[in-house]
Design a protein around this motif. Structure first.
Motif, PDB file in Angstrom:
ATOM      1  N   GLY A  26     -32.185  64.531 -24.875  1.00  0.00           N
ATOM      2  CA  GLY A  26     -33.229  63.948 -25.720  1.00  0.00           C
ATOM      3  C   GLY A  26     -33.932  62.780 -25.043  1.00  0.00           C
ATOM      4  N   ILE A  27     -33.161  61.929 -24.409  1.00  0.00           N
ATOM      5  CA  ILE A  27     -33.747  60.781 -23.709  1.00  0.00           C
ATOM      6  C   ILE A  27     -34.611  61.262 -22.546  1.00  0.00           C
ATOM      7  N   SER A  28     -34.119  62.244 -21.806  1.00  0.00           N
ATOM      8  CA  SER A  28     -34.884  62.765 -20.669  1.00  0.00           C
ATOM      9  C   SER A  28     -36.186  63.417 -21.129  1.00  0.00           C
ATOM     10  N   CYS A  29     -36.115  64.207 -22.181  1.00  0.00           N
ATOM     11  CA  CYS A  29     -37.329  64.846 -22.708  1.00  0.00           C
ATOM     12  C   CYS A  29     -38.332  63.813 -23.209  1.00  0.00           C
ATOM     13  N   ALA A  30     -37.831  62.783 -23.876  1.00  0.00           N
ATOM     14  CA  ALA A  30     -38.718  61.729 -24.370  1.00  0.00           C
ATOM     15  C   ALA A  30     -39.397  61.000 -23.211  1.00  0.00           C
ATOM     16  N   LEU A  31     -38.648  60.700 -22.160  1.00  0.00           N
ATOM     17  CA  LEU A  31     -39.221  60.010 -21.004  1.00  0.00           C
ATOM     18  C   LEU A  31     -40.276  60.861 -20.323  1.00  0.00           C
ATOM     19  N   VAL A  32     -39.963  62.129 -20.086  1.00  0.00           N
ATOM     20  CA  VAL A  32     -40.926  63.014 -19.420  1.00  0.00           C
ATOM     21  C   VAL A  32     -42.172  63.191 -20.292  1.00  0.00           C
ATOM     22  N   SER A  33     -41.985  63.335 -21.592  1.00  0.00           N
ATOM     23  CA  SER A  33     -43.135  63.485 -22.494  1.00  0.00           C
ATOM     24  C   SER A  33     -44.008  62.238 -22.492  1.00  0.00           C
ATOM     25  N   LEU A  34     -43.382  61.095 -22.518  1.00  0.00           N
ATOM     26  CA  LEU A  34     -44.137  59.846 -22.510  1.00  0.00           C
ATOM     27  C   LEU A  34     -44.914  59.683 -21.215  1.00  0.00           C
ATOM     28  N   SER A  36     -45.911  62.047 -19.330  1.00  0.00           N
ATOM     29  CA  SER A  36     -46.921  63.109 -19.241  1.00  0.00           C
ATOM     30  C   SER A  36     -48.199  62.746 -19.991  1.00  0.00           C
ATOM     31  N   LEU A  37     -48.134  61.740 -20.848  1.00  0.00           N
ATOM     32  CA  LEU A  37     -49.335  61.314 -21.572  1.00  0.00           C
ATOM     33  C   LEU A  37     -50.354  60.645 -20.658  1.00  0.00           C
ATOM     34  N   ALA A  38     -49.912  60.136 -19.542  1.00  0.00           N
ATOM     35  CA  ALA A  38     -50.819  59.468 -18.607  1.00  0.00           C
ATOM     36  C   ALA A  38     -51.765  60.484 -17.990  1.00  0.00           C
ATOM     37  N   SER A  39     -53.046  60.164 -17.999  1.00  0.00           N
ATOM     38  CA  SER A  39     -54.010  61.053 -17.338  1.00  0.00           C
ATOM     39  C   SER A  39     -54.201  60.541 -15.910  1.00  0.00           C
ATOM     40  N   ARG A  48     -46.465  63.096 -11.074  1.00  0.00           N
ATOM     41  CA  ARG A  48     -45.960  63.931 -12.171  1.00  0.00           C
ATOM     42  C   ARG A  48     -44.845  64.858 -11.665  1.00  0.00           C
ATOM     43  N   TYR A  49     -45.039  65.431 -10.483  1.00  0.00           N
ATOM     44  CA  TYR A  49     -44.004  66.290  -9.900  1.00  0.00           C
ATOM     45  C   TYR A  49     -42.767  65.468  -9.529  1.00  0.00           C
ATOM     46  N   ALA A  50     -42.992  64.269  -9.049  1.00  0.00           N
ATOM     47  CA  ALA A  50     -41.863  63.412  -8.665  1.00  0.00           C
ATOM     48  C   ALA A  50     -41.033  63.019  -9.888  1.00  0.00           C
ATOM     49  N   VAL A  51     -41.695  62.801 -11.017  1.00  0.00           N
ATOM     50  CA  VAL A  51     -40.957  62.479 -12.242  1.00  0.00           C
ATOM     51  C   VAL A  51     -40.031  63.629 -12.606  1.00  0.00           C
ATOM     52  N   HIS A  52     -40.568  64.845 -12.593  1.00  0.00           N
ATOM     53  CA  HIS A  52     -39.732  65.999 -12.917  1.00  0.00           C
ATOM     54  C   HIS A  52     -38.622  66.191 -11.874  1.00  0.00           C
ATOM     55  N   ALA A  53     -38.937  65.937 -10.628  1.00  0.00           N
ATOM     56  CA  ALA A  53     -37.965  66.141  -9.550  1.00  0.00           C
ATOM     57  C   ALA A  53     -36.845  65.104  -9.567  1.00  0.00           C
ATOM     58  N   THR A  54     -37.018  64.011 -10.269  1.00  0.00           N
ATOM     59  CA  THR A  54     -35.959  63.005 -10.340  1.00  0.00           C
ATOM     60  C   THR A  54     -35.262  62.980 -11.698  1.00  0.00           C
ATOM     61  N   VAL A  55     -36.015  63.173 -12.769  1.00  0.00           N
ATOM     62  CA  VAL A  55     -35.419  63.088 -14.105  1.00  0.00           C
ATOM     63  C   VAL A  55     -34.456  64.245 -14.358  1.00  0.00           C
ATOM     64  N   TRP A  56     -34.878  65.468 -14.058  1.00  0.00           N
ATOM     65  CA  TRP A  56     -34.037  66.617 -14.410  1.00  0.00           C
ATOM     66  C   TRP A  56     -32.768  66.713 -13.565  1.00  0.00           C
ATOM     67  N   ALA A  87     -35.173  55.851  -8.520  1.00  0.00           N
ATOM     68  CA  ALA A  87     -36.401  56.647  -8.399  1.00  0.00           C
ATOM     69  C   ALA A  87     -37.048  56.857  -9.765  1.00  0.00           C
ATOM     70  N   VAL A  88     -36.247  57.166 -10.783  1.00  0.00           N
ATOM     71  CA  VAL A  88     -36.784  57.358 -12.135  1.00  0.00           C
ATOM     72  C   VAL A  88     -37.393  56.057 -12.652  1.00  0.00           C
ATOM     73  N   ALA A  89     -36.700  54.956 -12.458  1.00  0.00           N
ATOM     74  CA  ALA A  89     -37.224  53.658 -12.923  1.00  0.00           C
ATOM     75  C   ALA A  89     -38.519  53.305 -12.198  1.00  0.00           C
ATOM     76  N   SER A  90     -38.572  53.542 -10.898  1.00  0.00           N
ATOM     77  CA  SER A  90     -39.793  53.232 -10.133  1.00  0.00           C
ATOM     78  C   SER A  90     -40.969  54.066 -10.612  1.00  0.00           C
ATOM     79  N   LEU A  91     -40.738  55.347 -10.818  1.00  0.00           N
ATOM     80  CA  LEU A  91     -41.817  56.217 -11.280  1.00  0.00           C
ATOM     81  C   LEU A  91     -42.236  55.880 -12.710  1.00  0.00           C
ATOM     82  N   THR A  92     -41.292  55.428 -13.518  1.00  0.00           N
ATOM     83  CA  THR A  92     -41.617  55.021 -14.882  1.00  0.00           C
ATOM     84  C   THR A  92     -42.529  53.806 -14.879  1.00  0.00           C
ATOM     85  N   VAL A  93     -42.297  52.888 -13.962  1.00  0.00           N
ATOM     86  CA  VAL A  93     -43.153  51.705 -13.855  1.00  0.00           C
ATOM     87  C   VAL A  93     -44.471  52.057 -13.163  1.00  0.00           C
TER      88      VAL A  93
END
Length: 137
Positions: A26-34, A36-39, A48-56, A87-93
Motif C-alpha cells: 500500500g505504501i509503495s503504491c501510494a508513493l508511485v501514484s503520488l 506519477s502525478l508530476a507532469s 519515472r522509470y527510475a522510480v519504478h526501478a527502485t520502489v518495486w 535511491a527512492v528518497a532521492s527520486l521522491t525529492v
C-alpha cells in the motif's frame, strides 16, 4: 509448547506477515501514484522509470524478508535496503523539482499573445475611427 499453541502462534505469524506485506504494498503504491502525478518533460522521463526501478525491488525485498528472514543475509540486506532506500528518497525529492522545471510556460505565453493581439486589434480600430473623424472635420 503443545500443538495448539504452536498452531495458534503460526496463525498469528501469518496474519502479521500478511498485514505487513499489504501495508508495504500500500505504501509503495501510494508513493508511485503520488510521483506519477508530476507532469514531466520528455527529457525527464527517465525519472519515472527510475522510480519504478527502485520502489518495486525494495518492496519485493522487504516482503521477501518478512516472509523468509532466514533466506536473506543480514549484512547484504542492510546494504541492499540502504542503496534502494536512498535511491527512492532521492527520486521522491527530485520528482517535484523536475516537475517544476517541466512547467509548461508555452500555454501561458500563447494565451498572453492572444490577449495582446486582441488589444492591438482594438487599438487599430480606435485609430481608424479617429482618422475617419479627422477627415470628416
Amino acid at each position: 509448547m503443545d500443538r495448539a499453541d504452536l498452531a495458534k502462534r503460526l496463525q498469528n505469524d501469518a496474519f502479521v506477515r500478511t498485514l505487513m506485506s499489504i501495508t508495504i504494498l500500500g505504501i509503495s503504491c501510494a508513493l508511485v501514484s503520488l510521483l506519477s502525478l508530476a507532469s514531466l518533460d520528455r527529457r525527464f522521463a527517465w525519472a519515472r522509470y527510475a522510480v519504478h526501478a527502485t520502489v518495486w525491488p525494495l518492496t519485493a525485498y522487504l516482503i521477501l524478508m518478512s516472509w523468509n528472514p532466514n533466506l536473506v543475509d543480514q549484512q547484504l540486506s542492510g546494504r541492499i535496503m540502504g542503496v534502494l532506500g536512498i535511491a527512492v528518497a532521492s527520486l521522491t525529492v527530485l520528482t517535484p523539482v523536475l516537475h517544476k522545471l517541466s512547467s509548461n510556460e508555452t500555454d501561458d505565453i500563447d494565451s498572453e499573445i492572444v490577449k495582446l493581439k486582441r488589444r492591438i486589434a482594438e487599438l487599430e480600430e480606435k485609430r481608424a475611427n479617429m482618422s475617419i473623424r479627422t477627415e470628416d472635420e
